[in-house]
Design a protein around this motif. Structure first.
Motif, PDB file in Angstrom:
ATOM      1  N   SER A  10       0.819  -1.215   0.000  1.00 58.33           N
ATOM      2  CA  SER A  10       0.000   0.000   0.000  1.00 58.33           C
ATOM      3  C   SER A  10       0.853   1.266   0.000  1.00 58.33           C
ATOM      4  O   SER A  10       0.470   2.276  -0.581  1.00 58.33           O
ATOM      5  N   ASN A  11       2.012   1.225   0.663  1.00 54.12           N
ATOM      6  CA  ASN A  11       2.954   2.346   0.613  1.00 54.12           C
ATOM      7  C   ASN A  11       4.153   1.903  -0.226  1.00 54.12           C
ATOM      8  O   ASN A  11       5.009   1.151   0.253  1.00 54.12           O
ATOM      9  N   PRO A  12       4.233   2.349  -1.494  1.00 52.84           N
ATOM     10  CA  PRO A  12       5.276   1.836  -2.398  1.00 52.84           C
ATOM     11  C   PRO A  12       6.702   2.060  -1.905  1.00 52.84           C
ATOM     12  O   PRO A  12       7.563   1.206  -2.128  1.00 52.84           O
ATOM     13  N   ARG A  13       6.958   3.170  -1.235  1.00 53.76           N
ATOM     14  CA  ARG A  13       8.324   3.440  -0.779  1.00 53.76           C
ATOM     15  C   ARG A  13       8.738   2.441   0.302  1.00 53.76           C
ATOM     16  O   ARG A  13       9.825   1.864   0.243  1.00 53.76           O
ATOM     17  N   GLU A  14       7.872   2.250   1.291  1.00 53.74           N
ATOM     18  CA  GLU A  14       8.185   1.296   2.358  1.00 53.74           C
ATOM     19  C   GLU A  14       8.221  -0.129   1.816  1.00 53.74           C
ATOM     20  O   GLU A  14       9.085  -0.929   2.191  1.00 53.74           O
ATOM     21  N   ALA A  15       7.292  -0.442   0.912  1.00 53.53           N
ATOM     22  CA  ALA A  15       7.276  -1.781   0.308  1.00 53.53           C
ATOM     23  C   ALA A  15       8.529  -2.010  -0.528  1.00 53.53           C
ATOM     24  O   ALA A  15       9.121  -3.097  -0.504  1.00 53.53           O
ATOM     25  N   GLY A  16       8.949  -0.983  -1.263  1.00 53.72           N
ATOM     26  CA  GLY A  16      10.172  -1.098  -2.052  1.00 53.72           C
ATOM     27  C   GLY A  16      11.386  -1.343  -1.186  1.00 53.72           C
ATOM     28  O   GLY A  16      12.261  -2.152  -1.519  1.00 53.72           O
ATOM     29  N   THR A  17      11.429  -0.646  -0.046  1.00 49.63           N
ATOM     30  CA  THR A  17      12.526  -0.862   0.905  1.00 49.63           C
ATOM     31  C   THR A  17      12.495  -2.279   1.459  1.00 49.63           C
ATOM     32  O   THR A  17      13.533  -2.939   1.580  1.00 49.63           O
ATOM     33  N   ALA A  18      11.286  -2.762   1.775  1.00 47.18           N
ATOM     34  CA  ALA A  18      11.146  -4.119   2.317  1.00 47.18           C
ATOM     35  C   ALA A  18      11.619  -5.168   1.321  1.00 47.18           C
ATOM     36  O   ALA A  18      12.319  -6.120   1.682  1.00 47.18           O
ATOM     37  N   ARG A  19      11.256  -5.003   0.034  1.00 44.32           N
ATOM     38  CA  ARG A  19      11.687  -5.972  -0.969  1.00 44.32           C
ATOM     39  C   ARG A  19      13.200  -5.925  -1.155  1.00 44.32           C
ATOM     40  O   ARG A  19      13.844  -6.956  -1.353  1.00 44.32           O
TER      41      ARG A  19
END
Length: 260
Positions: free
Chosen positions: A110-119
């Motif tokens: 849902s939050n692309p920046r945080e999700a991108g960091t997680a991936r």
């Protein structure tokens, strides 16, 4: 004739049943009150404040104190993205990449920046485990979510150089150059990746780790075979290519290297 003591309305018995019922009612009331207080306390917990406290502890080096506090945050807010990111990073620092990946995978898109960091962090953990295939998948997922995030692209440049994949490497370098100039390492990679003979000896143990971690990783197996050939380890290259052919019997690159 009525038998003495047979009356169920005997005052002593009535008093005993009444007392027992009152005890049960009191216990139910206490349990209900406890559950209510617990639910209310969970609603009233400021998880963001608790997370900031854990963050300060972690950054001050008090990891052992930060971990239970982050766990407490996640017990109240299981999808707290920043807490999941920090908890995963601390698990990785503790030498537990498997647990770290579990936390990173819980971060939603849902939050692309945080999700991108997680991936990206999950990819780094997979790389630590020497699973190049899953690392690459997660690096690419990170870029898809957060295209201007350079760290996954920089990591892919290194991975593609080790795996002797110049076209994919150049694609990532071109994307990096749109944001900043190449550093010296990237400049050399852009030139040397196209020359098979430039593959350094130190890449061999890394590729061997990839193949051991995931024998079905045909890309790494082919790269390792090429490295073996460059460094006059022909017998090992042939053995590896025969194993690789079992995973992809129609792979033309494998057949070409075996012919060579």
């Amino acid at each position: 004739m009525q038998v003495p003591g047979a009356d169920l309305r005997d005052p002593a018995k009535h008093s005993m049943f009444s007392s027992r019922r009152n005890v049960i009612i009191s216990l139910v009331a206490i349990i209900a009150a406890f559950v209510g207080v617990l639910a209310l306390s969970k609603r009233n917990v400021d998880t963001d404040l608790m997370f900031r406290q854990a963050q300060l502890m972690a950054e001050a080096g008090h990891v052992r104190d930060a971990i239970p506090l982050l766990d407490e945050v996640l017990s109240h807010a299981p999808n707290h993205a920043k807490a999941l990111l920090y908890r995963g990073q601390l698990a990785a620092q503790e030498g537990d990449p498997e647990t770290a990946i579990g936390y990173f995978n819980r971060v939603g898109d849902s939050n692309p920046r945080e999700a991108g960091t997680a991936r990206y962090l999950a990819a780094t953990a997979w790389y630590t485990k020497r699973n190049a295939r899953l690392a690459e998948q997660q690096f690419l997922a990170s870029i898809s979510l957060h295209p201007t995030f350079l760290q996954p692209r920089e990591s892919l440049v290194k991975l593609y150089y080790i795996q002797a994949r110049p076209a994919e490497l150049q694609r990532q370098l071109d994307a990096i150059r749109k944001v900043r100039d190449w550093n010296l390492e990237e400049l050399f990679a852009s030139q040397l990746a196209w020359f098979t003979s430039s593959q350094p000896l130190e890449n061999i143990p890394i590729l061997e780790g990839f193949v051991v971690a995931n024998p079905a990783d045909v890309v790494s197996s082919i790269a390792l075979a090429r490295h073996y050939l460059i460094h006059d380890r022909t017998k090992e290259a042939i053995e590896l290519l025969h194993k690789t052919k079992l995973n992809e019997p129609d792979n033309l690159t494998v057949h070409g290297l075996l012919s060579e």
